[in-house]
Design a protein around this motif. Structure first.
Motif, PDB file in Angstrom:
ATOM      1  N   CYS A   1      -8.253   1.609 -38.092  1.00 45.26           N
ATOM      2  CA  CYS A   1      -7.937   2.779 -38.935  1.00 45.26           C
ATOM      3  C   CYS A   1      -7.343   2.306 -40.260  1.00 45.26           C
TER       4      CYS A   1
ATOM      5  N   GLY B   1      -8.677  14.024 -37.756  1.00 47.04           N
ATOM      6  CA  GLY B   1      -8.750  12.935 -36.791  1.00 47.04           C
ATOM      7  C   GLY B   1      -8.005  13.253 -35.511  1.00 47.04           C
TER       8      GLY B   1
ATOM      9  N   TRP C   1      -2.231   4.276 -33.836  1.00 42.12           N
ATOM     10  CA  TRP C   1      -3.489   4.578 -34.525  1.00 42.12           C
ATOM     11  C   TRP C   1      -4.644   3.812 -33.875  1.00 42.12           C
ATOM     12  N   CYS C   2      -5.867   4.314 -34.051  1.00 42.29           N
ATOM     13  CA  CYS C   2      -7.037   3.623 -33.510  1.00 42.29           C
ATOM     14  C   CYS C   2      -7.165   2.264 -34.208  1.00 42.29           C
TER      15      CYS C   2
ATOM     16  N   ASN D   1      -8.874  11.413 -45.536  1.00 39.98           N
ATOM     17  CA  ASN D   1     -10.002  10.812 -44.804  1.00 39.98           C
ATOM     18  C   ASN D   1     -11.144  11.808 -44.606  1.00 39.98           C
TER      19      ASN D   1
ATOM     20  N   ASP E   1      -5.079   3.607 -41.858  1.00 34.76           N
ATOM     21  CA  ASP E   1      -3.632   3.818 -41.903  1.00 34.76           C
ATOM     22  C   ASP E   1      -2.862   2.497 -41.764  1.00 34.76           C
TER      23      ASP E   1
ATOM     24  N   CYS F   1     -11.325   6.835 -41.799  1.00 37.04           N
ATOM     25  CA  CYS F   1     -11.150   7.137 -40.379  1.00 37.04           C
ATOM     26  C   CYS F   1     -12.388   6.568 -39.688  1.00 37.04           C
ATOM     27  N   ASN F   2     -12.216   5.384 -39.117  1.00 38.01           N
ATOM     28  CA  ASN F   2     -13.399   4.702 -38.599  1.00 38.01           C
ATOM     29  C   ASN F   2     -13.933   5.330 -37.325  1.00 38.01           C
ATOM     30  N   VAL F   3     -13.175   6.254 -36.734  1.00 37.33           N
ATOM     31  CA  VAL F   3     -13.647   6.883 -35.500  1.00 37.33           C
ATOM     32  C   VAL F   3     -14.434   8.168 -35.778  1.00 37.33           C
ATOM     33  N   PHE F   4     -13.943   9.005 -36.659  1.00 37.41           N
ATOM     34  CA  PHE F   4     -14.601  10.300 -36.851  1.00 37.41           C
ATOM     35  C   PHE F   4     -15.318  10.471 -38.188  1.00 37.41           C
TER      36      PHE F   4
ATOM     37  N   GLN G   1      -8.616   7.112 -47.372  1.00 40.65           N
ATOM     38  CA  GLN G   1      -8.334   6.385 -46.137  1.00 40.65           C
ATOM     39  C   GLN G   1      -9.493   6.542 -45.168  1.00 40.65           C
TER      40      GLN G   1
ATOM     41  N   CYS H   1      -2.857  12.380 -37.986  1.00 44.12           N
ATOM     42  CA  CYS H   1      -2.760  10.934 -37.759  1.00 44.12           C
ATOM     43  C   CYS H   1      -1.803  10.300 -38.755  1.00 44.12           C
TER      44      CYS H   1
END
Ligand code: SF4
Lengths: 356, 636
Positions: free
Chosen positions: A36, A145, A32-33, A141, A38, A220-223, A218, A71
């Motif tokens: 995240c 992702g 996982w990023c 999220n 998760d 999703c800090n990227v998207f 949850q 994810c």
């Protein structure tokens, strides 16, 4: 069914009371990023597992994680249990086949908002309706992702994503409402980073017999970073979150000075309002009841618009219903009692036979 | 075997028979036809059963509309049931009936073209009124315009006679009319010298519990029909078909779907594992679900899933847990299941997919038969995704091949297709009940697990991985649809590993060829022509070959029961013949595979009418090839 494991070294089995977090940590590198949500869900699951095994006296080889695609669905790879990373949206079907033929197993499903509510919506609904004894964790999220940033069925209307550069033109679905409409016997909501409450919910989920559905918000800090921060941020959460407690008034605020109550709306009909506990008539304040046989209260709480109301967390519904697998096994016993245990070669000779 | 004549027709030219006016004949093909509300299927089934019980070999072909209730009296609503009963080994329900019973004008219109020249035609006079004729689209009454010249026509007021016969049963006229199928059966029973005892018993079995008044009416009608035929003296003789010379044993009549269900139950018995059947209702596979649902006392768990995909997933989930995971469907359902079948290939779990083919594409012809889903079973998935395929060729053989499907699935840890079709599924034949020692042994994929266990370690000979199921301590591992690293089973994106794994999966399935019987050729082992069939074309092929052999042609026949992999002697067999003919109910799917595999220029006989292949069609093709020295481009 009996498992043919004659030559398996059973001494490998540990007493279910002696596990530690390490026993549930697999040797796989986590993909996982960084940052995240998760990660924190995984950590809480690994931490609570020893407690679950001890309390329920279940060895870890009897605990199974099944997932779909996304994810969140990588989850089984990181738990050191039996795991099955299946195909998109279909985890409930694998879990159903497994659970119904193996009543000795504790089966968890890990899914996401796209996996569970878009491509797999049909299976989710039927799994809950049948009360299959599985525990479904839906990591919501509000974004896709794994495929890098398209909107999901829980994305808010108007959201701009890679696949909706001008904003989405569809209303999101509310995961808990789907679970309630399907009459799931256990329904809860938690937040990824709220460790104590998440662990508590996971433990309650494990204890429940029947279909359990947990929405885990949850990040999703990227998207879709900060998708929930308008109510989970430290600075606002006291006024924006409700921790549901069974048989207690539904209150919130720093000193629990606010409450949900039934008030008379402009139309003259009763509706949910926010009242000050000191001023309101106690009789109007809503009292939570997880085990209410009806679904009205759970539905009302699930439907609260997060823009106007605080967001309830905790157990929405927790009732006891016959399990699909048990009903099936009962039928097997009943029919066997009536007809006697089936004898294959006798059965071959049933019906009209003639001799040549 | 000797050439037998079909002389079932009632011909006034015949000599007078024995002292009771009864003629001995070899076989009769009867087709009952009427409206789908006329009880045609039950009439056919009762008479078939009786024929089998009195010792004939039989073969049947039910044919009914896809609509549950098409408008009464119309062509769309016609239902029929053909029965071939014989004193010798019959392979098919027969091409053309000797006797056609048409209970209304629409039935006559649909089926008359098939009736043999000078065949017997029994009509229900009462149905040939203006409305009936109009609904069937007859402008002129076919009974008076010369259409029926050349047939032996018996035009009886069957409805009225039936109503009169069942008067004492207090049924309404409308209900009473429903027994006209039994009146007709009475006539046929007299004509073919059957005693009514067994038929009466059967009627009681079928109706007494639920509808005693209907049982009573049916018995009255049956007896009345018999008496009517006995007294009216319009028939010039009666016919007797002697008993067939079947191998000794205990028999029962069985349909393909019943045999399929029994075979899967046998697999559970042989493997000592519980059967788990998940399925979504679909024609013509639903009967397997119905059959297995009755077997709770065998520990059989049946599950009516929410859709086709779910059914496949549940079967696979059960297989992961150590049960015999099974699903059943037809082509449209296979299309939906294909992603999951790919997952079963990737995770190497034993699961069986019973596909009962019907006319396609799309919804196609749900109640009609076809063999056009072979390539779907073979290739209908993404990626290099080999799946073994077995295909029964008679209703009874469905039992044997269902057992084979699971034997291969368990031993090789692979999904397996069991490919049947609507004709086998609904058709029936007398089936010799096997003894315990006739069933194969299952080699258990027992989990003797070494210290260094890894999920994708393989048996050196079969290349199968171990069937380690959840609940086994110390062996916890994860599987899934992502490519696996060789041996460890860990997720791997390595390109060389991927190629190696694709190769291993292919080699594993190909290696099954060592473990299946060689193809058996009936007739000369070398010669001019091999007729190579698969699935339900067996009867027509066999019969045609026998006819051609009797005429002195050098023709051999073989029926492929293993379609992936092929039997290891197949290439050699093909090279032993100057010509190879592959008849199939599609545009040439097996032919395509054989050409690709063996570079042999195969001749096709292809039919896609939703109807089974006829003996005459195969026979004609055989003569065409052998008489005209069929041009063969690739002939070396
Ligand atoms: S894409 Fe989003 S949800 Fe997926 S691992 Fe990265 S942060 Fe987590």
């Amino acid at each position: 069914m009996s498992v043919k494991a004659e030559s398996v070294n059973t001494s490998k089995s540990k007493a279910s009371s002696s596990y530690t977090k390490k026993d549930f940590t697999s040797d796989q590198n986590i993909r996982w990023c960084p940052g995240c949500g998760d990660y924190s869900i995984l950590a809480q699951m690994q931490r609570v597992m020893p407690e679950i095994c001890e309390e329920m006296d279940i060895p870890k080889e009897n605990i199974v994680f099944v997932s779909g695609i996304g994810c969140s669905s990588r989850f089984p790879y990181y738990m050191n249990n039996y795991g099955f990373h299946t195909i998109h949206g279909r985890a409930p079907t694998i879990a159903t086949g497994l659970r119904v033929s193996r009543p000795d197993l504790q089966v968890w499903i890990v899914t996401g908002d796209g996996d569970g509510l878009s491509i797999g919506g049909n299976h989710l609904m039927h799994c809950l309706r049948r009360n299959i004894d599985v525990k479904i964790l839906l990591f919501n999220n509000r974004i896709y992702g794994l495929t890098k940033g398209q909107y999901s069925p829980t994305s808010e209307m108007g959201k701009k994503t890679k696949s909706s550069p001008f904003g989405t033109i569809e209303k999101p679905i509310n995961p808990l409402s789907i679970a309630i409409a399907s009459k799931a016997s256990f329904i809860a909501r938690a937040v990824d980073t709220d460790a104590t409450n998440l662990r508590d919910i996971l433990l309650k989920t494990a204890r429940h017999r029947g279909s359990a559905f947990v929405e885990i918000l949850q990040n999703c800090n990227v998207f879709n970073d900060k998708a929930f921060s308008s109510f989970t941020d430290k600075t606002v959460k006291e006024d924006r979150l409700i921790y549901l407690k069974d048989k207690e008034p539904i209150t919130f605020g720093k000193n629990q000075e606010k409450a949900l109550a039934m008030v008379t709306g402009e139309s003259g009909l009763k509706e949910v309002g926010i009242v000050n506990t000191n001023e309101a008539d106690v009789a109007d304040i809503l009292v939570h009841d997880e085990s209410s046989p009806g679904t009205a209260l759970a539905f009302l709480l699930a439907q609260l618009d997060e823009a106007e109301y605080p967001v309830p967390l905790g157990v929405f519904r927790n009732i006891s219903k016959p399990l699909y697998g048990e009903l099936l096994d009962e039928q097997i016993t009943e029919v066997t009692n009536q007809k006697g245990k089936g004898e294959f070669f006798e059965h071959l000779r049933s019906g009209d036979i003639w001799t040549v | 075997m000797t050439q037998k004549g079909n002389r079932g027709s009632v011909s006034p030219d015949e000599k007078s028979g024995d002292e009771n006016g009864i003629f001995e004949i070899d076989n009769v093909i009867i087709r009952f036809a009427g409206d789908s509300g006329d009880g045609i299927q039950i009439t056919g089934a009762i008479f078939s059963h009786d024929s089998a019980v009195v010792g004939h070999d039989i073969s049947t072909l039910p044919d009914f509309p896809a609509e549950i209730r098409a408008p009464a009296g119309t062509l769309a609503g016609v239902s029929s049931f053909q029965l071939n009963f014989s004193s010798y080994d019959v392979h098919t329900p027969g091409d053309r009936p000797d006797v056609l019973v048409a209970l209304n004008p629409a039935a006559l219109k649909v089926h008359l073209k098939d009736l043999k020249h000078s065949g017997t035609l029994i009509l229900n006079h009462d149905a040939f009124d203006a409305t009936g004729l109009k609904k069937a689209g007859y402008e002129l009454d076919p009974r008076n315009d010369g259409s029926l010249t050349g047939y032996q026509v018996y035009d009886f007021p069957i409805t009225n006679l039936t109503v009169a016969a069942v008067e004492s049963s207090w049924l309404s006229k409308k209900q009473a009319e429903l027994s006209k199928n039994m009146f007709t059966l009475g006539i046929i029973s007299w004509l073919y010298d059957r005693s009514l005892d067994a038929l009466v018993e059967r009627i009681e079995q079928l109706f007494s519990k639920k509808k005693p008044e209907l049982a009573e009416a049916n018995k009255l009608a049956l007896q009345a029909g018999f008496n009517f035929a006995d007294t009216v003296e319009v028939f010039t003789g009666r016919y007797r078909v002697s008993k067939a010379d079947l191998p000794p044993g205990d028999y029962k009549r069985i349909t393909g779907n019943e045999a399929t269900a029994l075979g899967f139950l046998a697999a559970s018995e042989l493997s000592g594992r519980d059967l788990f059947y998940a399925s979504y209702p679909i024609t013509p596979a639903s009967d397997i679900l119905h059959e297995l649902s009755k077997l709770r006392h065998f520990g059989v768990r049946t599950f009516q899933a929410e859709d086709e995909i779910a059914a496949m997933g549940m079967a696979l989930g059960a297989a992961w847990g150590g049960a015999l995971g099974l699903t059943g469907t037809s082509g449209p359902g296979v299309a939906l299941k294909s992603e999951f079948i790919g997952l079963a290939v990737m995770t190497e779990l034993p699961v069986v997919i019973a596909s009962i083919q019907r006319g396609g594409p799309s919804t196609g012809l749900p109640t009609k038969t076809e063999q056009a889903d072979l390539l779907q079973a073979m290739f209908g998935r993404n990626g290099e995704c080999p799946v073994p395929i077995v295909a029964p060729s008679t209703p009874g053989e469905c039992f044997e091949m269902a057992i084979e499907a699971f034997r291969i699935a368990i031993k090789y840890m692979t999904p397996v297709f069991f490919l049947s079709d609507g004709y086998l599924a609904n058709g029936s034949e007398p089936w010799r009940i096997p003894d315990q020692d006739e069933l194969p042994d299952y080699e258990h994929n027992v989990c003797s697990v070494p210290e260094d266990y890894a999920p994708y370690q393989r048996d050196a000979e079969t290349l199968a991985r171990r069937w380690v199921v959840p609940g086994m301590p110390g062996l916890e591992h994860r599987i899934g649809g992502l490519e696996k690293e060789d041996v460890t089973g860990n997720v791997s994106y390595d390109s060389e590993n991927h190629e190696r794994m694709v190769g291993i999966r292919q080699a594993k399935v190909a290696g099954i060829a060592k473990d299946i019987p060689d193809l058996v050729v009936h007739g000369p082992q070398k010669g001019d022509l091999l007729v190579l069939g698969w699935g339900s074309t067996r009867g027509a092929c066999r019969h045609a070959i026998e006819n051609a052999q009797a005429k002195g042609y050098s023709v051999a026949g073989a029926q492929l029961r293993y379609l992936n992999p092929f039997p290891k002697n197949l290439g050699q067999v093909l090279s032993n013949f100057k010509y190879v003919l592959v008849p199939e109910l599609n545009l040439g799917q097996l032919r395509l595979l054989l050409r690709a595999e063996y570079l042999v220029d195969i001749i096709g006989l292809n039919k896609v009418q939703g109807q089974p292949l006829l003996t005459s069609e195969v026979e004609e093709k055989i003569y065409q090839i052998l008489d005209q020295n069929y041009p063969r481009a690739a002939q070396a």
